[in-house]
Design an enzyme around this catalytic site. Structure first.
Site, PDB file in Angstrom:
ATOM      1  N   ASP A  60     -15.191   0.445  -0.205  1.00  0.00           N
ATOM      2  CA  ASP A  60     -14.892   0.415  -1.633  1.00  0.00           C
ATOM      3  C   ASP A  60     -15.285   1.765  -2.217  1.00  0.00           C
ATOM      4  O   ASP A  60     -16.424   2.215  -2.045  1.00  0.00           O
ATOM      5  CB  ASP A  60     -15.712  -0.689  -2.327  1.00  0.00           C
ATOM      6  CG  ASP A  60     -15.133  -2.064  -2.052  1.00  0.00           C
ATOM      7  OD1 ASP A  60     -14.183  -2.157  -1.252  1.00  0.00           O
ATOM      8  OD2 ASP A  60     -15.637  -3.046  -2.634  1.00  0.00           O
ATOM      9  N   ASP A 104      -4.605 -12.202  -2.205  1.00  0.00           N
ATOM     10  CA  ASP A 104      -5.881 -12.868  -2.484  1.00  0.00           C
ATOM     11  C   ASP A 104      -5.602 -14.346  -2.688  1.00  0.00           C
ATOM     12  O   ASP A 104      -4.941 -14.729  -3.656  1.00  0.00           O
ATOM     13  CB  ASP A 104      -6.532 -12.286  -3.746  1.00  0.00           C
ATOM     14  CG  ASP A 104      -6.970 -10.833  -3.542  1.00  0.00           C
ATOM     15  OD1 ASP A 104      -7.028 -10.400  -2.373  1.00  0.00           O
ATOM     16  OD2 ASP A 104      -7.248 -10.150  -4.538  1.00  0.00           O
TER      17      ASP A 104
END
Lengths: 258, 214
Positions: A12, A131
């Site tokens: 990230d 997702d």
């Protein structure tokens, strides 16, 4: 022997720095994406994925510089996701040295974007990130999953399996499937979800969300039938190296690049 | 000093290819990413990369008049085709409802068969990831690369040359296909050496050290 199953560490990146804590022994700066990527490359990572979580639009240029710097020194495939909304965004990432881009909310907002992107740049570089969250109740015989956006907070009413098929029909070359129920829990992949999607589509599926130990990675491939497994924290905190993960997978009969 | 031209026709990630060549070449090699026919013809080694679809590739090559340039290079100096750059060297591709290609190597480009097998499992296409490259015979281009080393692939179409003798390597997915071609001074690979870590860099190094004859 044939195609190896892949292990993909995910970083990230916020405003050009790796966040969520990456710790390596003997590394000068664990927040520098180039240093972290080099370390994973040395450990035998098969690809590296960067997720740009930079909040503001005008700071997005920093991820371009990150990709350029990494691509100059690390010669394995790089994927960049987060904030990819236009063909121009994709072009800039590919020109910077990315091999693939991950498209998530832009696909939910306008599915044709996936088609346009695949037509323009080829399916091989279009990864659709999905997702999914389990929405079936205990007494339903077959499980159901739904697409969620906004980090799992907002339901869309779209069935995950149908969505996966649709994305492939529109030109996705690979799916990055994250279980929002498992993400961050360290309790293993949602194997039922992984298997359901992997069996439903003809493109490679990367399992993501929930890896807590090395056996979870093996299970993702063996039981979830994933073509690749993505993990962040088990590698970031130096608990395990990619090499250890591969040795463990190989010991259970999975073909890996050692 | 070797001068390498990486042909730039607007298709794909040329930065990785040029950086990888610079990394293995060091100070002895200058790398130019260019669409200029003069610069390409003046180079000692030419790399023809590419990702994307074959129709766009051929259309762009013709628009930039690079099709003739590549033919001339193929007759005169070491040429390395990568991925779509390999496929474009063949006669014809099944992609985009059929597209004639450069016809430098006789043969066709075909799609992987995605019909489910008897066990109901389907072949995942694109063929994406690290697969073994089996060298059909020793060659200076494979120097210091172990037999069956894994290289990174990402493609849905593969080359099927008319003459088996040009096949320099094969890869199984699940059937064997030609993953490298060698014909005189033309070398072409389906995988991405610039994305295949140590073995890929070694292959690029071998290409830069190759005179196109031995």
């Amino acid at each position: 022997m044939g195609l190896a199953k892949r292990i993909i560490p995910c970083l990230d990146v916020d405003d050009g720095r790796v966040v969520k804590g990456v710790q390596f022994v003997n590394i000068r700066d664990a927040g520098d994406p180039v240093e972290v990527a080099k370390r994973y490359d040395q450990q035998g990572a098969d690809e590296i994925t960067f997720l740009d979580i930079t909040a503001t639009h005008h700071d997005r240029d920093t991820i371009i510089h990150v990709v350029e710097a990494v691509a100059s020194q690390v010669f394995i495939p790089l994927t960049v996701g987060g904030g990819i909304r236009s063909l121009e965004d994709i072009r800039r990432m590919l020109n910077a040295g990315a091999d693939k881009v991950g498209i998530n909310s832009a696909a939910v907002a306008r599915p044709e974007f996936v088609y346009e992107a695949a037509q323009k740049f080829g399916s091989q570089c279009i990864v659709v990130a999905i997702d999914a969250k389990r929405v079936s109740t205990e007494d339903e015989a077959t499980p159901r999953w739904e697409i969620f956006t906004h980090g799992g907070r907002k339901g869309t009413g779209i069935d995950a399996i149908e969505w996966a098929k649709k994305m492939v029909d529109l030109g996705a070359g690979e799916l990055l499937l994250t279980s929002m129920d498992r993400d961050g829990t360290k309790s293993g992949f949602d194997l039922e979800l992984t298997r359901a999607v992997s069996d439903a589509v003809s493109v490679p599926v990367i399992a993501s969300g929930g890896v807590g130990n090395l056996q979870d990675l093996t299970d993702g491939v063996k039981l979830g039938r994933a073509d690749a497994v993505l993990a962040a924290s088990i590698f970031h905190f130096g608990e395990h190296t990619v090499q250890e993960a591969k040795q463990q997978m190989a010991s259970q009969g999975i073909e890996v690049r050692l | 000093m070797r001068h390498v031209a990486v042909i730039d026709y607007g298709m794909g990630n040329l930065r990785s290819v040029s950086k990888a060549l610079e990394t293995v070449g060091g100070d002895d090699v200058s790398v130019k990413v260019t669409a200029d026919p003069e610069k390409i013809l003046a180079a000692s080694h030419v790399v023809f990369p590419g990702v994307g679809a074959i129709r766009d590739c051929i259309t762009e090559l013709k628009r930039l008049q690079l099709d003739h340039v590549i033919r001339e290079v193929a007759n005169s100096k070491p040429l390395l085709g990568i991925c779509l750059g390999m496929q474009a060297l063949l006669s014809h591709s099944e992609e985009n409802e059929g597209q004639d290609a450069l016809n430098i190597i006789a043969g066709n480009v075909r799609h992987f068969d995605i019909k489910p097998a008897d066990n109901g499992k389907h072949l995942k296409v694109p063929h994406m990831g690290w697969n073994e490259v089996h060298q059909t015979s020793p060659h200076t281009l494979w120097k210091d690369i172990e037999q069956d080393s894994r290289f990174y692939f990402v493609h849905s179409y593969f080359v099927d040359p008319a003459d088996d003798a040009v096949t320099a390597a094969t890869t199984a997915y699940p059937d064997n296909f030609t993953s490298a071609i060698l014909k005189d001074n033309v070398f072409a690979v389906q995988f991405h050496p610039e994305k295949s870590q140590h073995v890929g860099l070694q292959l690029l190094k071998n290409f830069l050290n190759w005179d196109g004859q031995s």
